[in-house]
Structure formats: structure tokens, C-alpha cells
Design an enzyme around this catalytic site. Structure first.
Site, PDB file in Angstrom:
ATOM      1  N   ARG A  25      52.273 -18.510  25.989  1.00 33.93           N
ATOM      2  CA  ARG A  25      51.449 -19.530  26.160  1.00 33.93           C
ATOM      3  C   ARG A  25      52.251 -20.670  27.312  1.00 33.93           C
ATOM      4  NH1 ARG A  25      48.462 -21.445  21.520  1.00 33.93           N
ATOM      5  NH2 ARG A  25      47.622 -19.715  20.856  1.00 33.93           N
ATOM      6  N   ARG A  29      48.716 -26.574  26.631  1.00 33.68           N
ATOM      7  CA  ARG A  29      49.242 -28.257  26.659  1.00 33.68           C
ATOM      8  C   ARG A  29      50.079 -29.411  26.544  1.00 33.68           C
ATOM      9  NH1 ARG A  29      46.593 -27.733  20.694  1.00 33.68           N
ATOM     10  NH2 ARG A  29      47.067 -25.957  21.003  1.00 33.68           N
ATOM     11  N   ARG A  38      41.871 -28.894  32.065  1.00 36.26           N
ATOM     12  CA  ARG A  38      41.302 -27.914  30.900  1.00 36.26           C
ATOM     13  C   ARG A  38      40.096 -29.409  30.917  1.00 36.26           C
ATOM     14  NH1 ARG A  38      41.275 -29.354  25.705  1.00 36.26           N
ATOM     15  NH2 ARG A  38      40.760 -28.272  23.917  1.00 36.26           N
ATOM     16  N   ASP A  75      42.028 -15.985  25.904  1.00 36.96           N
ATOM     17  CA  ASP A  75      42.891 -15.462  24.493  1.00 36.96           C
ATOM     18  C   ASP A  75      42.088 -14.536  23.885  1.00 36.96           C
ATOM     19  OD1 ASP A  75      43.494 -18.064  22.750  1.00 36.96           O
ATOM     20  OD2 ASP A  75      41.816 -16.271  21.765  1.00 36.96           O
ATOM     21  N   TYR A 152      40.510 -12.476  12.421  1.00 42.03           N
ATOM     22  CA  TYR A 152      39.898 -13.798  12.939  1.00 42.03           C
ATOM     23  C   TYR A 152      38.291 -12.942  12.461  1.00 42.03           C
ATOM     24  CZ  TYR A 152      43.959 -16.180  14.182  1.00 42.03           C
ATOM     25  OH  TYR A 152      45.306 -16.688  14.786  1.00 42.03           O
TER      26      TYR A 152
HETATM   27  C1  LIG Z   1      46.760 -15.348  17.308  1.00 41.12           C
HETATM   28  C2  LIG Z   1      46.241 -15.668  19.140  1.00 41.12           C
HETATM   29  C3  LIG Z   1      44.955 -16.957  19.289  1.00 41.12           C
HETATM   30  N1  LIG Z   1      45.221 -17.157  21.126  1.00 41.12           N
HETATM   31  C4  LIG Z   1      46.455 -16.370  21.056  1.00 41.12           C
HETATM   32  C5  LIG Z   1      47.024 -15.170  19.981  1.00 41.12           C
HETATM   33  C6  LIG Z   1      47.729 -14.479  19.707  1.00 41.12           C
HETATM   34  C7  LIG Z   1      49.478 -14.688  19.918  1.00 41.12           C
HETATM   35  C8  LIG Z   1      49.602 -16.065  18.691  1.00 41.12           C
HETATM   36  O1  LIG Z   1      49.888 -15.802  17.398  1.00 41.12           O
HETATM   37  O2  LIG Z   1      49.903 -17.188  19.342  1.00 41.12           O
HETATM   38  C9  LIG Z   1      46.739 -15.203  22.477  1.00 41.12           C
HETATM   39  C10 LIG Z   1      47.375 -16.460  23.766  1.00 41.12           C
HETATM   40  N2  LIG Z   1      46.449 -18.309  23.895  1.00 41.12           N
HETATM   41  C11 LIG Z   1      46.317 -18.230  24.997  1.00 41.12           C
HETATM   42  C12 LIG Z   1      47.391 -17.678  26.084  1.00 41.12           C
HETATM   43  C13 LIG Z   1      47.301 -17.590  27.229  1.00 41.12           C
HETATM   44  C14 LIG Z   1      48.960 -16.811  28.179  1.00 41.12           C
HETATM   45  C15 LIG Z   1      49.619 -17.984  27.833  1.00 41.12           C
HETATM   46  O3  LIG Z   1      50.206 -18.527  28.503  1.00 41.12           O
HETATM   47  O4  LIG Z   1      50.064 -17.612  27.080  1.00 41.12           O
HETATM   48  C16 LIG Z   1      47.625 -16.466  24.740  1.00 41.12           C
HETATM   49  C17 LIG Z   1      48.357 -14.699  25.198  1.00 41.12           C
HETATM   50  C18 LIG Z   1      45.964 -19.055  25.202  1.00 41.12           C
HETATM   51  C19 LIG Z   1      45.362 -20.548  24.448  1.00 41.12           C
HETATM   52  N3  LIG Z   1      44.913 -20.582  23.445  1.00 41.12           N
HETATM   53  C20 LIG Z   1      44.629 -21.450  22.872  1.00 41.12           C
HETATM   54  C21 LIG Z   1      45.044 -22.553  23.678  1.00 41.12           C
HETATM   55  C22 LIG Z   1      44.938 -24.291  23.135  1.00 41.12           C
HETATM   56  C23 LIG Z   1      43.349 -24.271  23.565  1.00 41.12           C
HETATM   57  C24 LIG Z   1      43.290 -25.430  24.089  1.00 41.12           C
HETATM   58  O5  LIG Z   1      43.511 -25.792  25.369  1.00 41.12           O
HETATM   59  O6  LIG Z   1      43.073 -26.372  23.210  1.00 41.12           O
HETATM   60  C25 LIG Z   1      45.560 -22.158  24.565  1.00 41.12           C
HETATM   61  C26 LIG Z   1      46.652 -22.935  25.547  1.00 41.12           C
HETATM   62  C27 LIG Z   1      43.803 -21.079  21.061  1.00 41.12           C
HETATM   63  C28 LIG Z   1      44.148 -20.973  20.607  1.00 41.12           C
HETATM   64  N4  LIG Z   1      44.008 -18.834  20.832  1.00 41.12           N
HETATM   65  C29 LIG Z   1      43.980 -18.903  19.292  1.00 41.12           C
HETATM   66  C30 LIG Z   1      44.270 -19.742  18.042  1.00 41.12           C
HETATM   67  C31 LIG Z   1      44.887 -19.432  17.246  1.00 41.12           C
HETATM   68  C32 LIG Z   1      44.174 -20.649  19.227  1.00 41.12           C
HETATM   69  C33 LIG Z   1      44.430 -22.654  18.703  1.00 41.12           C
HETATM   70  C34 LIG Z   1      45.427 -23.201  18.329  1.00 41.12           C
HETATM   71  C35 LIG Z   1      46.275 -23.967  19.402  1.00 41.12           C
HETATM   72  O7  LIG Z   1      45.644 -24.677  19.336  1.00 41.12           O
HETATM   73  O8  LIG Z   1      47.222 -23.438  19.910  1.00 41.12           O
HETATM   74  C36 LIG Z   1      43.837 -17.249  18.534  1.00 41.12           C
END
Ligand SMILES: Cc1c2[nH]c(c1CCC(=O)O)Cc1[nH]c(c(CCC(=O)O)c1C)Cc1[nH]c(c(CCC(=O)O)c1C)Cc1[nH]c(c(C)c1CCC(=O)O)C2
Length: 344
Positions: A25, A29, A38, A75, A152
Site C-alpha cells: 500500500r 492515503r 484521488r 485493487d 468478499y
Molecule cells: C483485501 C485487499 C483489498 N485490496 C487489496 C487487498 C489485499 C491486501 C490486503 O490485505 O491489504 C490489495 C490492494 N489494494 C490496493 C493496492 C494497490 C497497490 C499498493 O500500493 O499496495 C493493493 C495491492 C489499493 C487500495 N485499495 C483500497 C485503498 C484505499 C482506497 C481509498 O483511497 O479510499 C487503496 C489505496 C481500498 C480497499 N481495498 C480492499 C479493502 C478491504 C479496501 C478498504 C480498506 C481501506 O480503505 O483501506 C480490498
């Protein structure tokens, strides 16, 4: 073949005095420049599907910190959407999807071969990044592992114990396995297209692997990872694969050999000395630093970082966190972690 890129050398099994470093990540944010882009995109999904802006946020942490790898901004839940599930994000809560609990829900999904129409912008992001990344910085493509994605799709949201997915697995095994097979097939095609577009490494995120026990872990975490890895390596000989069976505990040992992956990503619940003896013995390892250090910083961060570097110094190692950095992290603590890894 691995050239001079530090990450690729570690994945090929080379021990280095200073390990390559990147962060799960890393585009997110906690960075003000991410929040600005964003806002320009409108919302998170619009950002994922906007190749110029998705490439921009992928590059931001590379410019700021000079990480040794970039990870595609997208994602794991884009695959369900490309298969026809509804997907949206509720601010402050997380993802929501239409649920799959019956044969008729499953019948509404499209075939794996139809995903690219939705996912073409992602491949365009990869092409832009292949042109714009510094020569020494490889791009990591990724997808969710079938089990994690299925949790999910079945529940329609994130769940603390993956209860609905376990219930379907027990009550309607045939439907559960059909869903996993569809996701597996789509994931192979999706990652394959990312590689064709320029991804030099791929990572499979199985964030909820830890809730699969015993034989279920073998069947639904290990076996899909093995299948995806075998198919990708057949289509793209030599492509390095990182696997992340989060919270696998003792089952981290032997995971690389059993699946054919090149590197095992470790969460922060495993002891680094144990992992050096039982996981790194088979090849490259990545990860392990608790994400909370990016919030708390200070001497604890320095000490923990040094402890991990020291534990893994006798074999191939990629420095990383044990899970994604959180939005409340302080960007200065990321710099402190990097300086500690690179400067000792
Ligand atoms: C389970 C999972 C998801 N997404 C992901 C996983 C597996 C890894 C882990 O366990 O964290 C993987 C993921 N999500 C994102 C990336 C991008 C690459 C990186 O920088 O790592 C990667 C590799 C961006 C993201 N994916 C998400 C964000 C936040 C979105 C925002 O900008 O509001 C980002 C940067 C949103 C997301 N996406 C997901 C959830 C549960 C959420 C909401 C939780 C949160 O808000 O942090 C599903």
C-alpha cells in the site's frame, strides 16, 4: 537475466548486503499527494480505472522515497467487478459487492474470458508505467488469491472471520469450488495480461489464508496458488511470483516449494528467526515489519527494522511491512525505516 534490479536479484535467490525495499500500500492515503490525485479522480474506483492518474499515484512513492519496486495501483476486487459483480466503496467502511450464495447468483457471472473489457484500463496503466518508471525500478503486478477474493464475493463485504465463505464451503461445496475455479481462471488471464503489458513480477495476495485450517488450507489456499503459478510460468517462463498467504503461521514453511512461487511474503505474526530457519531456507522471503511502526515511529521502529534485517541477512530478502501501511501513518516514519535499512 535478473540484470541490476535489486528486487529481481533477490527473487532470483541472491543475498544482498542491503536488501531491496518496498512497502505494501505504498501508494495510499497516508501521502498528501495521493489524496490530491484521488480527489482529482473523484473516487477510489475512478482512480483505479484512470490509467494516467493510476500511473501517477503508483509513481508518487517512487519519487518521494526511491523504493526498489513499484506496485501497480489497482485493487483485488476489480476481478469480481470484471466478472459481473456490483462493486462500490462506502467511505470509512470499505468495499461492498453483490453477494453470491446460490447457483442463480453464480449463473449471473460472466466467463473468465470476458474480464478484459473491464480491465483494459489496468493494462494501459501497466504500459504507461513500463515507460515512465526509472530503469532500476521493476513493476509488480498483482491479484487477490481466489479464496480471499471469494470471501468478499460471497459475503458482499469484508468480514472479521470469513464466516459466510466458510459456511458456503461447508454447505454447498460444489458451488464454492465452482466459484473458486472461475476466479482462478480469471486471475491467470488477468495476471498474464499484466505481464504482457510490462509487469516484471506478480504478487498473489491471500489476505485471509489464515482462516483456512488443515486440509482446507491445502485445497483452497495452496492449490489455487500452485495452479496460478504453474500456468503463469508456462506462459511466461522465468516470471517471478510472490505469494502472500497471510497468517499461515507454521504453514509458511514449505509453501514456496509446494506452490512453485519464488518468494513468500510474511505477515508480522511470525518470528523472523523462525522464518529464516524454516521459510528462507527454501528461497526469498519478504515482509514482517508491523505496520503500526509507521504510525508510532521512534527507536522501536529502528530496533525492529534492524532486528528483521539481521534475522534475514544470510539469504535472499526483500524488506517490507507485514501488511499494508495504514492511512494514519506518518510519511517521515517511512523515511526513517528506509534510512535504517539502507544506512544501517
Ligand atoms: C483485501 C485487499 C483489498 N485490496 C487489496 C487487498 C489485499 C491486501 C490486503 O490485505 O491489504 C490489495 C490492494 N489494494 C490496493 C493496492 C494497490 C497497490 C499498493 O500500493 O499496495 C493493493 C495491492 C489499493 C487500495 N485499495 C483500497 C485503498 C484505499 C482506497 C481509498 O483511497 O479510499 C487503496 C489505496 C481500498 C480497499 N481495498 C480492499 C479493502 C478491504 C479496501 C478498504 C480498506 C481501506 O480503505 O483501506 C480490498
Amino acid at each position: 537475466m535478473a540484470g541490476q534490479k535489486k528486487l529481481l536479484r533477490a527473487l532470483a535467490g541472491e543475498k544482498q548486503d542491503v536488501p531491496p525495499i518496498w512497502m505494501m500500500r505504498q501508494a495510499g492515503r497516508y501521502l498528501p499527494e495521493y489524496r490530491a490525485t484521488r480527489a482529482e479522480a473523484g473516487d477510489f474506483l475512478s482512480l483505479c480505472y484512470n490509467p494516467e492518474l493510476a500511473a501517477e499515484v503508483t509513481l508518487q512513492p517512487i519519487r518521494r522515497y526511491g523504493f526498489d519496486a513499484a506496485i501497480l495501483f489497482a485493487d483485488i476486487l476489480l476481478i469480481p467487478q470484471a466478472l459481473g459483480a456490483d462493486l462500490w466503496f462506502v467511505t470509512g467502511e470499505g468495499p461492498r459487492l453483490s453477494t453470491i450464495t446460490t447457483e442463480s447468483d453464480f449463473a449471473k457471472l460472466g466467463p473468465a474470458c470476458d474480464i478484459h473489457e473491464t480491465l483494459n484500463p489496468i493494462y494501459e496503466t501497466v504500459r504507461i508505467l513500463s515507460r515512465e518508471l526509472p530503469a532500476e525500478t521493476p513493476l509488480i503486478g498483482f491479484a487477490g488469491a481466489p479464496w480471499t477474493v471469494a470471501t468478499y464475493m460471497i459475503a458482499g463485504r469484508g468480514t472479521p472471520d470469513q464466516g459466510p465463505a466458510h459456511a458456503l464451503r461447508e454447505e454447498n461445496t460444489a458451488l464454492f469450488e465452482a466459484l473458486l475455479a472461475r476466479i482462478t481462471e480469471a486471475t491467470i488471464d488477468y495476471l498474464s495480461k499484466q505481464i504482457e503489458a510490462g509487469a516484471e513480477v506478480v504478487k498473489i495476495f491471500d489476505s485471509w489464508a489464515g482462516s483456512l485450517k488443515g486440509e482446507a488450507f491445502q485445497k483452497y489456499a495452496l492449490e489455487p496458488c500452485r495452479q496460478i503459478t504453474a500456468a503463469l510460468k508456462e506462459r511466461h517462463p522465468g516470471i517471478p511470483v510472490i505469494g502472500f498467504p497471510r497468517e499461515a503461521g507454521g504453514k509458511y514453511a514449505g509453501f514456496a516449494k509446494a506452490t512453485g512461487i519464488d518468494c513468500v511474503a510474511l505477515d508480522n505474526s511470525v518470528d523472523p528467526a523462525w522464518a529464516a530457519a524454516h521459510v528462507q531456507a527454501d528461497g526469498c522471503v519478504q515482509g514482517n515489519l508491523a505496520s503500526r511502526h509507521m504510525v508510532t515511529g521512534g527507536q522501536d521502529l529502528v530496533d525492529e527494522t534492524r532486528r528483521i534485517v539481521e534475522a534475514f541477512k544470510n539469504g535472499p530478502h526483500i524488506f517490507n511491512l507485514g501488511h499494508g501501511i495504514t492511512p494514519d501513518a506518518n510519511p517521515d516514519n517511512v523515511q526513517l525505516m528506509i534510512d535504517t535499512v539502507r544506512g544501517g
